[in-house]
Scaffold this active site. Structure first.
Site, short mmCIF file in Angstrom:
data_model
loop_
_atom_site.label_atom_id
_atom_site.label_comp_id
_atom_site.label_asym_id
_atom_site.label_seq_id
_atom_site.Cartn_x
_atom_site.Cartn_y
_atom_site.Cartn_z
N HIS A 66 55.99 60.68 46.43
CA HIS A 66 56.58 59.72 45.49
C HIS A 66 56.86 60.39 44.15
CE1 HIS A 66 53.22 59.07 42.64
NE2 HIS A 66 52.41 59.17 43.67
N CYS A 67 57.81 59.81 43.44
CA CYS A 67 58.08 60.19 42.04
C CYS A 67 57.81 58.96 41.18
CB CYS A 67 59.49 60.75 41.89
SG CYS A 67 60.83 59.60 42.28
N TRP A 68 58.54 58.80 40.09
CA TRP A 68 58.27 57.68 39.18
C TRP A 68 58.77 56.36 39.74
CZ3 TRP A 68 55.72 55.00 36.02
CH2 TRP A 68 56.30 54.04 35.18
N SER A 128 62.28 62.16 44.10
CA SER A 128 61.70 62.09 45.44
C SER A 128 62.76 62.29 46.52
CB SER A 128 60.98 60.75 45.64
OG SER A 128 61.85 59.66 45.46
N TYR A 171 55.81 55.64 42.07
CA TYR A 171 54.55 55.32 41.40
C TYR A 171 54.61 53.96 40.72
CZ TYR A 171 50.92 55.37 37.80
OH TYR A 171 49.86 55.02 36.98
#
Length: 343
Positions: free
Chosen positions: A104-106, A112, A133
């Site tokens: 995952h990224c933000w 991602s 996230y």
């Protein structure tokens, strides 16, 4: 979109799967920059950035000055060639060791998607968290703000040194707030380990509450009678409000037993932690931490009593350093229990 370019992966983790993902402790690859990770992460996540903090700052500055297209182009230039190969290899190595891991990224967007594409190009499957996230964080906040306060709670109180935390840790349904805060909740409660960020504390607490709710449905939760502030972090308002309305159980313990426990926890255990962290200067840092804790309550303790306690603490530390004898610590501990904590 997030789904574009993910044909080589095994798919996307949607919100309907978040409970299972979090409760099972599925390994997470967090590709955000180190500074983002430090502000708050999901328990157990490993930070393997696609853009490090410096690169992220450069891209952000470019975005503000020149717009999205220029920022994206800069990001591709910064993470290309050997850098891209090295970062992709780290993700792939992690996934080969833990193939159930997800990424995952933000917000589940470009970072991602690109990471998944590069990983997929190496023939390694990976799934991506939809919404990143931010979506996981919102899911956990819902647990803290809505679901946990509706659960049956019992709060455990008692005087300092009554082994409340030990009791809670031994109970099915026990939630150790101080453990998640890396702080014992008193002026002397600072630990050697770095305290979590507020978001990190909330995330760890929410995962524990989620596991209790799903793994042991109907189990009463047991929490220690805490103020909202535990060291540097704050108990979420709705949960703390529910704690204040919950039944209160008082643990009673003889005075000498309490002195023994405080000696064991705040002297023997803490010194071992300080020495492990800093073998050369651990004892000096341990002593300074105790003196700093005493200084924080000096005004409420009163001038004369503070000076007496400080003298006893200095004498105990010197005897401890010279002879390895910790018995003298009992004197200032007993003074503070009688004159400060018990009242």
């Amino acid at each position: 979109s997030l789904h574009d370019g993910l044909d080589m992966t095994s798919g996307v983790i949607t919100a309907s799967e978040f409970d299972r993902l979090l409760c099972e402790g599925t390994p997470l690859i967090d590709v955000r920059a180190e500074i983002e990770f430090g502000h708050g992460a999901i328990p157990g996540a490993v930070n393997l950035p696609i853009l490090d903090t410096n690169e992220r700052e450069q891209v952000g500055t470019c975005y503000k000055r020149e717009g999205q297209a220029a920022a994206v182009a800069l990001g591709h230039r910064l993470v290309s060639g050997h850098t891209r190969a090295l970062r992709t290899a780290r993700w792939c190595d992690f996934l080969r060791m833990q193939p159930e891991a997800v990424l995952h990224c933000w917000r589940g967007g470009m970072r991602s998607r690109l990471a998944a594409e590069w990983i997929g190009a190496e023939g390694v499957p990976v799934r991506v968290v939809e919404g990143g996230y931010k979506a996981l964080r919102q899911h956990l906040l819902h647990e803290l703000e809505v679901l946990a306060p509706q659960t049956a709670l019992v709060v455990i109180g008692g005087r300092t040194g009554s082994a409340k935390t030990t009791l809670i840790r031994g109970l099915a349904g026990g939630i150790d707030l101080e453990g998640f805060a890396h702080h014992r909740g008193s002026s002397f409660g600072r630990r050697v380990s770095v305290p979590p960020s507020q978001a990190g504390f909330e995330n760890s607490l929410a995962v524990a509450l989620l596991r209790q709710r799903l793994d042991a449905a109907g189990t009463t939760l047991f929490l220690e009678d805490e103020s909202r502030q535990i060291g540097p972090v704050t108990v979420p308002q709705e949960l703390h409000r529910a704690m204040k309305a919950a039944p209160l159980v008082i643990v009673e313990s003889r005075f000498e037993e309490r002195v023994d426990r405080i000696l064991a926890e705040y002297i023997h255990e803490d010194l071992a932690d300080w020495i492990a962290a800093d073998p050369e200067h651990g004892f000096e840092r341990f002593g300074r931490a105790l003196l700093d804790g005493l200084a924080r309550i000096a005004r409420r303790l009163g001038g004369d009593r503070h000076r007496t306690a400080e003298g006893l603490l200095h004498a105990a530390l010197e005897r401890h350093r010279r002879e390895g004898d910790t018995h003298a610590h009992r004197e200032w501990i007993a003074l503070l229990l009688h004159g400060y904590y018990d009242p």
